[in-house]
Design a protein around this motif. Structure first.
Motif, PDB file in Angstrom:
ATOM      1  N   TRP A 210      13.283   3.394  17.662  1.00 24.48           N
ATOM      2  CA  TRP A 210      12.465   4.478  18.221  1.00 24.48           C
ATOM      3  C   TRP A 210      10.983   4.189  18.026  1.00 24.48           C
ATOM      4  O   TRP A 210      10.178   4.271  18.966  1.00 24.48           O
ATOM      5  CB  TRP A 210      12.873   5.784  17.551  1.00 24.48           C
ATOM      6  N   THR A 213       9.789   1.193  20.063  1.00 21.68           N
ATOM      7  CA  THR A 213       9.604   1.540  21.476  1.00 21.68           C
ATOM      8  C   THR A 213       8.164   1.961  21.746  1.00 21.68           C
ATOM      9  O   THR A 213       7.556   1.556  22.746  1.00 21.68           O
ATOM     10  CB  THR A 213      10.577   2.658  21.886  1.00 21.68           C
ATOM     11  N   TYR A 217       5.500   0.150  24.282  1.00 26.24           N
ATOM     12  CA  TYR A 217       4.755   0.882  25.309  1.00 26.24           C
ATOM     13  C   TYR A 217       3.258   0.575  25.229  1.00 26.24           C
ATOM     14  O   TYR A 217       2.586   0.401  26.247  1.00 26.24           O
ATOM     15  CB  TYR A 217       4.967   2.384  25.146  1.00 26.24           C
ATOM     16  N   ARG A 222       8.008  -1.733  28.834  1.00 25.79           N
ATOM     17  CA  ARG A 222       8.984  -0.661  28.882  1.00 25.79           C
ATOM     18  C   ARG A 222      10.323  -1.256  28.445  1.00 25.79           C
ATOM     19  O   ARG A 222      10.532  -2.468  28.517  1.00 25.79           O
ATOM     20  CB  ARG A 222       9.105  -0.074  30.297  1.00 25.79           C
ATOM     21  N   LEU A 223      11.233  -0.419  27.991  1.00 28.09           N
ATOM     22  CA  LEU A 223      12.534  -0.910  27.550  1.00 28.09           C
ATOM     23  C   LEU A 223      13.561  -0.925  28.672  1.00 28.09           C
ATOM     24  O   LEU A 223      14.606  -1.563  28.538  1.00 28.09           O
ATOM     25  CB  LEU A 223      13.069  -0.060  26.391  1.00 28.09           C
ATOM     26  N   ALA A 240       7.660  -6.772  24.643  1.00 25.84           N
ATOM     27  CA  ALA A 240       8.525  -6.560  23.486  1.00 25.84           C
ATOM     28  C   ALA A 240       8.484  -7.761  22.564  1.00 25.84           C
ATOM     29  O   ALA A 240       8.430  -7.622  21.327  1.00 25.84           O
ATOM     30  CB  ALA A 240       9.956  -6.275  23.940  1.00 25.84           C
ATOM     31  N   LEU A 315       4.413   6.781  23.144  1.00 22.29           N
ATOM     32  CA  LEU A 315       5.736   7.373  23.359  1.00 22.29           C
ATOM     33  C   LEU A 315       5.674   8.891  23.335  1.00 22.29           C
ATOM     34  O   LEU A 315       5.122   9.483  22.406  1.00 22.29           O
ATOM     35  CB  LEU A 315       6.693   6.875  22.271  1.00 22.29           C
ATOM     36  N   GLU A 413      10.821   8.629  26.478  1.00 25.40           N
ATOM     37  CA  GLU A 413      11.775   7.718  25.873  1.00 25.40           C
ATOM     38  C   GLU A 413      12.690   7.130  26.945  1.00 25.40           C
ATOM     39  O   GLU A 413      12.792   7.640  28.061  1.00 25.40           O
ATOM     40  CB  GLU A 413      12.597   8.464  24.822  1.00 25.40           C
ATOM     41  N   PRO A 414      13.373   6.018  26.641  1.00 26.42           N
ATOM     42  CA  PRO A 414      14.283   5.404  27.618  1.00 26.42           C
ATOM     43  C   PRO A 414      15.258   6.425  28.190  1.00 26.42           C
ATOM     44  O   PRO A 414      15.763   7.284  27.473  1.00 26.42           O
ATOM     45  CB  PRO A 414      15.007   4.340  26.792  1.00 26.42           C
ATOM     46  N   TYR A 422      18.069   1.968  20.705  1.00 27.31           N
ATOM     47  CA  TYR A 422      17.351   1.994  19.427  1.00 27.31           C
ATOM     48  C   TYR A 422      18.151   1.302  18.334  1.00 27.31           C
ATOM     49  O   TYR A 422      17.601   0.573  17.499  1.00 27.31           O
ATOM     50  CB  TYR A 422      17.069   3.440  19.017  1.00 27.31           C
TER      51      TYR A 422
END
Length: 460
Positions: A210, A213, A217, A222-223, A240, A315, A413-414, A422
């Protein structure tokens, strides 16, 4: 969906957290009961357990006050709460309440599967609802704009930092890091000059993924890619990898992150409150845990907007209240009334906001933590004015967050299988922070395989 902050610096964030899930059931009882005569019966989640006597009594008092104001509605409170390991089973068995809470990661999947009620018409009648910030509603709307939940709290990630350690290390606490290069340099300086780890990161119970992430961002990544008909995983994209490579460099090259790397987010905040770490990624609202639960020094607490890599974004997290799809028309209306009464009224009713702030201050709880406005400027200004006489937090320590948040994008969030994603990222973080020879790109590739499998299952 990305959303850009359009608020003035003076109105900054307290972040909204969002939650609530509705369950499918074959009986009226599971949806809250249809009641007898003219009385509508609903069940509502969030009742604190008996071990938290004061909070439980406050909740029950709220129920009694609501029923007195709405004699045609009967509320049955329940201790149900969202947990990643039990929610799916409770949903499948019809055990969820008429009104329930879920994190912001869950609404889109629930909406797609038809597991929550459409409350567009009922919410439209709520006070000031036409002024609600569109950013807050986007995660709980379908493609046509229909509403399936109400965010009750929204949060934007930032960087928490210890002002006293900054001073001891020769850093300016009024000019905290603005970029990740700044964070790395500050963490190294804190570690070298104070002997305290300059930066810490959670890695377990999905909290590492979490927090990571939010970092991705800020690097412009982005995931998930959801531009097409189906969502796909993007954990191996450059942002990432760059973020995880930075953490590896701070851990092993700079030796600025200490040696303990199997903690969840609240444990990291606890260490931060004890002055055992210089910086952590977190929420301004965590000042409450910091000061009340962990007895951290108010003067030492500092927070700024999340540092940036290639893109100023952070996020958006939170909680949402949702309604069972089995609820009758009357139950849906009663459920939305309860959501407004228990969760929203203090955000739009200045008198209630002032009374609540006074009560919180009398109980020694923090008042004045900057929030992300939920309603329009006029409504928010009246609420802030009512609370102002009871502020008991060091507002100047939140100012860097307030000032810098203005130019940041809020990214939800995704959308699909977020908790599973996560969890997969937790494993990558653990490997890189505990094994010096771990390769960030390879660990993210392994995490991506797990994420893709989870996303595929969720979209079947």
């Amino acid at each position: 969906m990305n959303v850009r902050s359009s608020r003035t610096a003076a109105l900054a964030i307290a972040i909204i957290s969002v939650a609530g899930l509705a369950a499918c059931s074959d009986s009226d009882d599971a949806a809250g009961g249809s009641g007898s005569g003219d009385v509508v019966q609903i069940t509502v989640a969030d009742l604190p357990p008996s071990t938290e006597e004061a909070r439980r009594e406050q909740f029950l008092d709220k129920v009694a006050a609501f029923e007195a104001e709405n004699p045609d509605i009967d509320i049955e409170p329940a201790e149900g709460k969202w947990e990643a390991n039990t929610f799916a089973a409770r949903l499948a068995s019809g055990e969820l309440e008429t009104v329930f809470r879920v994190p912001l990661t869950e609404p889109q999947a629930l909406i797609a599967r038809g597991q929550v009620a459409d409350i567009t018409d009922e919410a439209a009648d709520l006070p000031h609802f036409d002024t609600v910030d569109e950013r807050a509603l986007a995660p709980v709307q379908d493609e046509s704009g229909r509403l399936f939940g109400i965010p009750t709290d929204l949060y934007a990630m930032g960087l928490l930092y210890n002002r006293e350690l900054f001073t001891q290390a020769g850093l300016d606490p009024d000019d905290p890091p603005a970029t990740w290069d700044d964070v790395r340099a500050a963490a190294r300086q804190i570690a070298e000059r104070t002997g305290v780890p300059g930066f810490a990161f959670p890695t377990i119970n999905n909290t590492g993924g979490w927090v990571f992430t939010s970092m991705v961002y800020s690097f412009g990544g982005r995931l998930q890619d959801d531009d097409g008909d189906e969502v796909s995983s993007t954990l191996t994209d450059d942002p990432a990898v760059e973020a995880l490579e930075l953490l590896k460099a701070m851990r092993w090259d700079d030796q600025s992150m200490g040696t303990q790397h199997l903690s969840e987010a609240l444990e990291v905040v606890k260490a931060f409150a004890a002055g055992q770490v210089g910086m952590v990624i977190g929420l301004p609202s965590q000042y409450r845990d910091y000061a009340v639960q962990y007895s951290g020094s108010p003067e030492a607490f500092g927070v700024t907007a999340l540092p940036t890599g290639s893109e100023p974004s952070t996020l958006l997290s939170g909680a949402v209240m949702m309604v069972s799809p089995k609820a009758s028309d009357e139950q849906r209306a009663a459920a939305v009334k309860w959501i407004d009464f228990n969760y929203l009224r203090s955000k739009h009713d200045a008198d209630i906001a002032g009374e609540g702030a006074a009560a919180q201050a009398a109980d020694g709880l923090p008042v004045g933590i900057p929030k992300v406005p939920f309603y329009g400027d006029e409504v928010v200004a009246a609420v802030l004015a009512a609370e102002s006489g009871h502020v008991n937090v060091p507002l100047e320590n939140f100012q860097p967050f307030v000032d810098r948040l203005e130019g940041q994008e809020f990214v939800p969030e995704p959308r699909v299988a977020a908790q599973e994603v996560y969890g997969a990222l937790d494993s990558a973080l653990q490997a890189v922070l505990t094994q010096q020879d771990a390769d960030p790109a390879a660990e993210l590739a392994a995490a991506d395989d797990k994420a893709r499998a989870a996303i595929d299952r969720a979209q079947r």
